[in-house]
Design an enzyme around this catalytic site. Structure first.
Site, PDB file in Angstrom:
ATOM      1  N   PRO A  10       0.789  -1.228   0.000  1.00  0.00           N
ATOM      2  CA  PRO A  10       0.000   0.000   0.000  1.00  0.00           C
ATOM      3  C   PRO A  10       0.824   1.282   0.000  1.00  0.00           C
ATOM      4  O   PRO A  10       1.866   1.370   0.636  1.00  0.00           O
ATOM      5  CB  PRO A  10      -0.842  -0.099   1.280  1.00  0.00           C
ATOM      6  CG  PRO A  10      -0.173  -1.105   2.126  1.00  0.00           C
ATOM      7  CD  PRO A  10       0.543  -2.034   1.197  1.00  0.00           C
ATOM      8  N   ASN A  11       0.313   2.219  -0.748  1.00  0.00           N
ATOM      9  CA  ASN A  11       0.814   3.591  -0.867  1.00  0.00           C
ATOM     10  C   ASN A  11       2.119   3.717  -1.651  1.00  0.00           C
ATOM     11  O   ASN A  11       2.570   4.830  -1.901  1.00  0.00           O
ATOM     12  CB  ASN A  11       0.951   4.252   0.517  1.00  0.00           C
ATOM     13  CG  ASN A  11      -0.371   4.293   1.231  1.00  0.00           C
ATOM     14  OD1 ASN A  11      -1.361   4.747   0.671  1.00  0.00           O
ATOM     15  ND2 ASN A  11      -0.414   3.791   2.454  1.00  0.00           N
ATOM     16  N   ARG A  18       4.736  11.092  -2.480  1.00  0.00           N
ATOM     17  CA  ARG A  18       4.502  10.861  -1.052  1.00  0.00           C
ATOM     18  C   ARG A  18       5.769  11.106  -0.238  1.00  0.00           C
ATOM     19  O   ARG A  18       6.790  10.474  -0.468  1.00  0.00           O
ATOM     20  CB  ARG A  18       4.062   9.408  -0.857  1.00  0.00           C
ATOM     21  CG  ARG A  18       3.935   8.987   0.571  1.00  0.00           C
ATOM     22  CD  ARG A  18       3.714   7.494   0.675  1.00  0.00           C
ATOM     23  NE  ARG A  18       3.619   7.116   2.069  1.00  0.00           N
ATOM     24  CZ  ARG A  18       3.860   5.911   2.514  1.00  0.00           C
ATOM     25  NH1 ARG A  18       4.216   4.948   1.688  1.00  0.00           N
ATOM     26  NH2 ARG A  18       3.749   5.647   3.794  1.00  0.00           N
ATOM     27  N   TYR A  23      10.912   9.069   1.119  1.00  0.00           N
ATOM     28  CA  TYR A  23      10.854   8.103   0.026  1.00  0.00           C
ATOM     29  C   TYR A  23      11.508   8.559  -1.271  1.00  0.00           C
ATOM     30  O   TYR A  23      11.577   7.798  -2.225  1.00  0.00           O
ATOM     31  CB  TYR A  23       9.389   7.719  -0.242  1.00  0.00           C
ATOM     32  CG  TYR A  23       8.747   7.072   0.952  1.00  0.00           C
ATOM     33  CD1 TYR A  23       9.039   5.757   1.292  1.00  0.00           C
ATOM     34  CD2 TYR A  23       7.866   7.778   1.762  1.00  0.00           C
ATOM     35  CE1 TYR A  23       8.468   5.160   2.397  1.00  0.00           C
ATOM     36  CE2 TYR A  23       7.280   7.195   2.870  1.00  0.00           C
ATOM     37  CZ  TYR A  23       7.595   5.887   3.185  1.00  0.00           C
ATOM     38  OH  TYR A  23       7.027   5.301   4.285  1.00  0.00           O
ATOM     39  N   ASN A  72       8.055  -5.630  -0.781  1.00  0.00           N
ATOM     40  CA  ASN A  72       7.893  -4.495   0.123  1.00  0.00           C
ATOM     41  C   ASN A  72       6.404  -4.443   0.444  1.00  0.00           C
ATOM     42  O   ASN A  72       5.621  -3.841  -0.277  1.00  0.00           O
ATOM     43  CB  ASN A  72       8.366  -3.188  -0.512  1.00  0.00           C
ATOM     44  CG  ASN A  72       8.310  -2.028   0.456  1.00  0.00           C
ATOM     45  OD1 ASN A  72       7.655  -2.090   1.486  1.00  0.00           O
ATOM     46  ND2 ASN A  72       8.984  -0.949   0.107  1.00  0.00           N
ATOM     47  N   ALA A  75       3.091  -1.020   4.913  1.00  0.00           N
ATOM     48  CA  ALA A  75       2.447  -1.064   6.233  1.00  0.00           C
ATOM     49  C   ALA A  75       1.920  -2.459   6.572  1.00  0.00           C
ATOM     50  O   ALA A  75       1.849  -2.813   7.748  1.00  0.00           O
ATOM     51  CB  ALA A  75       1.320  -0.043   6.300  1.00  0.00           C
ATOM     52  N   GLU A  96      12.568  -9.396   1.914  1.00  0.00           N
ATOM     53  CA  GLU A  96      11.749  -8.272   2.375  1.00  0.00           C
ATOM     54  C   GLU A  96      12.578  -6.996   2.261  1.00  0.00           C
ATOM     55  O   GLU A  96      13.733  -6.971   2.680  1.00  0.00           O
ATOM     56  CB  GLU A  96      11.351  -8.499   3.834  1.00  0.00           C
ATOM     57  CG  GLU A  96      10.579  -7.367   4.444  1.00  0.00           C
ATOM     58  CD  GLU A  96      10.298  -7.572   5.934  1.00  0.00           C
ATOM     59  OE1 GLU A  96      10.075  -6.549   6.605  1.00  0.00           O
ATOM     60  OE2 GLU A  96      10.303  -8.715   6.424  1.00  0.00           O
ATOM     61  N   HIS A  98      12.507  -2.518   2.553  1.00  0.00           N
ATOM     62  CA  HIS A  98      11.855  -1.268   2.935  1.00  0.00           C
ATOM     63  C   HIS A  98      12.748  -0.118   2.506  1.00  0.00           C
ATOM     64  O   HIS A  98      13.980  -0.192   2.643  1.00  0.00           O
ATOM     65  CB  HIS A  98      11.595  -1.209   4.443  1.00  0.00           C
ATOM     66  CG  HIS A  98      10.654  -2.273   4.879  1.00  0.00           C
ATOM     67  ND1 HIS A  98       9.299  -2.181   4.686  1.00  0.00           N
ATOM     68  CD2 HIS A  98      10.885  -3.482   5.444  1.00  0.00           C
ATOM     69  CE1 HIS A  98       8.731  -3.286   5.135  1.00  0.00           C
ATOM     70  NE2 HIS A  98       9.668  -4.091   5.588  1.00  0.00           N
ATOM     71  N   ARG A 105      11.787   4.634  12.876  1.00  0.00           N
ATOM     72  CA  ARG A 105      10.432   5.174  12.805  1.00  0.00           C
ATOM     73  C   ARG A 105       9.615   4.715  14.011  1.00  0.00           C
ATOM     74  O   ARG A 105      10.171   4.232  15.003  1.00  0.00           O
ATOM     75  CB  ARG A 105       9.809   4.768  11.469  1.00  0.00           C
ATOM     76  CG  ARG A 105      10.645   5.350  10.299  1.00  0.00           C
ATOM     77  CD  ARG A 105      10.073   5.063   8.966  1.00  0.00           C
ATOM     78  NE  ARG A 105       8.808   5.787   8.813  1.00  0.00           N
ATOM     79  CZ  ARG A 105       7.964   5.552   7.823  1.00  0.00           C
ATOM     80  NH1 ARG A 105       8.226   4.636   6.919  1.00  0.00           N
ATOM     81  NH2 ARG A 105       6.842   6.232   7.727  1.00  0.00           N
TER      82      ARG A 105
END
Length: 138
Positions: A10-11, A18, A23, A72, A75, A96, A98, A105
């Site tokens: 998502p996103n 964004r 990012y 990725n 969330a 995985e 990110h 964070r």
């Protein structure tokens, strides 16, 4: 020729727009074309969805036939037992990734339901995290 897929959650369709301070300013398609041309002997594609079930369906679809998956889950990494279970259920390796350093964070981002089933985890190197994951398959 290795056949790899990048699956984004998502996103991540908003990359380039964004939160560029986290990012970056490149869209994912711009970045993808760069790495695709850099690795012409690798068959690569990418998939993005904001919907958890579609990500699970894609993992099921490619998880027995592709040589590797770069995931990725965004969330969903921190919330989706279902995506973690899908990674555990397939027999192809998953890395995985990110873009941001999730450990710098919010605390909830320190938990991953994917990591225990992944070949490895790469965090915090911006879009280069994907290229580092790609290199792990070569």
């Amino acid at each position: 020729m290795k056949k790899l897929i990048i699956i984004n959650g998502p996103n991540l369709n908003l990359l380039g727009k964004r939160e560029p301070q986290i990012y970056g300013s490149l869209t994912f398609n711009e970045f993808f074309e760069t790495i695709r041309s850099k690795y012409p002997l690798v068959s690569m594609e990418h998939f993005q969805s904001n919907i958890e079930g579609e990500i699970i369906d894609k993992l099921h679809e490619v998880g027995f036939t592709y040589d590797g998956i770069i995931l990725n889950a965004a969330a969903y990494t921190h919330t989706s037992v279902g995506i973690g279970d899908a990674v555990a259920a397939i027999d192809k390796p998953v890395v995985e990734v990110h873009i941001s350093n999730t450990y710098k964070r919010e605390d909830f981002r320190h938990q991953s339901y994917v990591a225990a089933h992944a070949k490895g985890v790469i965090v915090g190197f911006g879009l280069q995290s994907y290229e580092l994951a790609l290199a792990s398959f070569l």
